[in-house]
Motif scaffolding. Structure first.
Motif, PDB file in Angstrom:
ATOM      1  N   ARG A  12       0.827  -1.206   0.000  1.00  0.00           N
ATOM      2  CA  ARG A  12       0.000   0.000   0.000  1.00  0.00           C
ATOM      3  C   ARG A  12       0.862   1.258   0.000  1.00  0.00           C
ATOM      4  O   ARG A  12       0.563   2.238  -0.695  1.00  0.00           O
ATOM      5  N   ALA A  13       1.930   1.259   0.783  1.00  0.00           N
ATOM      6  CA  ALA A  13       2.795   2.440   0.848  1.00  0.00           C
ATOM      7  C   ALA A  13       3.466   2.700  -0.491  1.00  0.00           C
ATOM      8  O   ALA A  13       3.652   3.844  -0.898  1.00  0.00           O
ATOM      9  N   LEU A  14       3.825   1.628  -1.188  1.00  0.00           N
ATOM     10  CA  LEU A  14       4.452   1.778  -2.494  1.00  0.00           C
ATOM     11  C   LEU A  14       3.437   2.253  -3.526  1.00  0.00           C
ATOM     12  O   LEU A  14       3.702   3.173  -4.308  1.00  0.00           O
ATOM     13  N   LEU A  18       2.943   6.449   0.300  1.00  0.00           N
ATOM     14  CA  LEU A  18       2.725   6.855   1.682  1.00  0.00           C
ATOM     15  C   LEU A  18       4.051   6.841   2.454  1.00  0.00           C
ATOM     16  O   LEU A  18       4.931   6.032   2.167  1.00  0.00           O
ATOM     17  N   PRO A  19       4.195   7.705   3.437  1.00  0.00           N
ATOM     18  CA  PRO A  19       5.449   7.764   4.211  1.00  0.00           C
ATOM     19  C   PRO A  19       5.486   6.682   5.289  1.00  0.00           C
ATOM     20  O   PRO A  19       4.596   6.613   6.142  1.00  0.00           O
ATOM     21  N   ASP A  26      11.920   7.709   2.389  1.00  0.00           N
ATOM     22  CA  ASP A  26      10.671   7.405   1.682  1.00  0.00           C
ATOM     23  C   ASP A  26      10.836   7.568   0.178  1.00  0.00           C
ATOM     24  O   ASP A  26      10.329   6.762  -0.602  1.00  0.00           O
ATOM     25  N   ALA A  27      11.535   8.623  -0.234  1.00  0.00           N
ATOM     26  CA  ALA A  27      11.739   8.856  -1.668  1.00  0.00           C
ATOM     27  C   ALA A  27      12.491   7.697  -2.303  1.00  0.00           C
ATOM     28  O   ALA A  27      12.196   7.288  -3.436  1.00  0.00           O
ATOM     29  N   GLN A  28      13.455   7.126  -1.588  1.00  0.00           N
ATOM     30  CA  GLN A  28      14.187   5.976  -2.116  1.00  0.00           C
ATOM     31  C   GLN A  28      13.297   4.734  -2.168  1.00  0.00           C
ATOM     32  O   GLN A  28      13.341   3.979  -3.140  1.00  0.00           O
ATOM     33  N   SER A 210      -0.549  11.081  12.078  1.00  0.00           N
ATOM     34  CA  SER A 210      -1.402  10.017  11.582  1.00  0.00           C
ATOM     35  C   SER A 210      -1.398   9.990  10.068  1.00  0.00           C
ATOM     36  O   SER A 210      -1.448  11.040   9.419  1.00  0.00           O
ATOM     37  N   VAL A 211      -1.338   8.783   9.500  1.00  0.00           N
ATOM     38  CA  VAL A 211      -1.644   8.619   8.088  1.00  0.00           C
ATOM     39  C   VAL A 211      -3.152   8.832   7.960  1.00  0.00           C
ATOM     40  O   VAL A 211      -3.908   8.357   8.784  1.00  0.00           O
ATOM     41  N   PRO A 212      -3.637   9.580   6.960  1.00  0.00           N
ATOM     42  CA  PRO A 212      -5.065   9.879   6.864  1.00  0.00           C
ATOM     43  C   PRO A 212      -5.935   8.643   6.962  1.00  0.00           C
ATOM     44  O   PRO A 212      -5.605   7.600   6.409  1.00  0.00           O
ATOM     45  N   ARG A 213      -7.063   8.774   7.687  1.00  0.00           N
ATOM     46  CA  ARG A 213      -7.989   7.665   7.852  1.00  0.00           C
ATOM     47  C   ARG A 213      -8.443   7.145   6.486  1.00  0.00           C
ATOM     48  O   ARG A 213      -8.805   7.923   5.616  1.00  0.00           O
TER      49      ARG A 213
END
Length: 219
Positions: A12-14, A18-19, A26-28, A210-213
């Motif tokens: 999901r982060a990829l 998402l950070p 994160d950029a890498q 928080s990562v957004p809900r």
């Protein structure tokens, strides 16, 4: 540990950029590709790097002495593997100091020491949430599930204490690995919102956001 949501989080982060590691890491991480394999641990490191994706910590035994490594390596760690849980058994996992000693002796420690810059993010979920997820998965497919995983989520055993002791030992181990960046990602009790805490390094304080809900969909 199974059912915490590590693979889900990485994908999901990829996918949504998402950070999860903090800048500039994160950029890498976002330059990688998904492995395209259901059982990621079966992907040999050389093939993983050819696909520009992450590797599994089960390969650290061979990589710690490899003559050369890519400039960027992202590893998907399983803490049960890191503290030799399969050999030691569930009853011995409740000992934080013994867990820490096993983690520090793990070949991954030697492997990570070969890099000038290391970022570590640890995903944590309450034992009750992880146990529910595990048993839900088990009902649909119980193939290849190790006995130690079953025992870790067995309510008739000292499983919650063992689960907590493994996490506590790992956070102590993180200090000794001397990362440039370290974060703790916590699922809430429902597994729907993820909070990202920067672990204090030297004089740094603890910060949370928080990562957004809904950013991760249904866990």
């Amino acid at each position: 540990m199974r059912a915490v949501g590590k693979t889900y989080l990485l994908h999901r982060a990829l996918e949504r950029r998402l950070p999860i590691f903090g800048p500039p890491f994160d950029a890498q991480f976002h330059t990688l590709s998904a492995p395209g394999l259901a059982h990621e641990w079966k992907l040999p490191p050389a093939e993983a790097w050819r696909r520009n994706t992450w590797i599994a910590s089960s390969h650290f035994h061979t990589l710690s002495s490899a003559p050369s490594l890519p400039a960027l390596v992202v590893a998907h760690l399983d803490l049960l593997h890191w503290c030799d849980a399969k050999r030691r058994g569930i009853d011995r996992l409740a000992d934080v100091r013994a867990n820490l000693a096993c983690m520090l002796a793990h070949p991954g420690t030697t492997f990570l020491a070969r890099f000038e810059r290391v970022a570590i993010s640890t995903l944590h979920a309450p034992w009750e949430l992880t146990a529910r997820r595990f048993h839900r998965r088990l009902r649909s497919d119980d193939r290849g599930v190790a006995a130690i995983d079953r025992r870790l989520y067995d309510q008739s055993l000292p499983a919650p204490a063992a689960y907590d002791a493994v996490v506590r030992a790992w956070l102590a181990c993180v200090w000794r690995l001397r990362p440039m960046s370290a974060h703790l990602l916590r699922w809430d009790d429902l597994g729907r919102e993820l909070h990202m805490h920067r672990l204090p390094l030297a004089q740094d304080g603890d910060r949370a956001r928080s990562v957004p809900r809904g950013a991760f969909g249904d866990a």
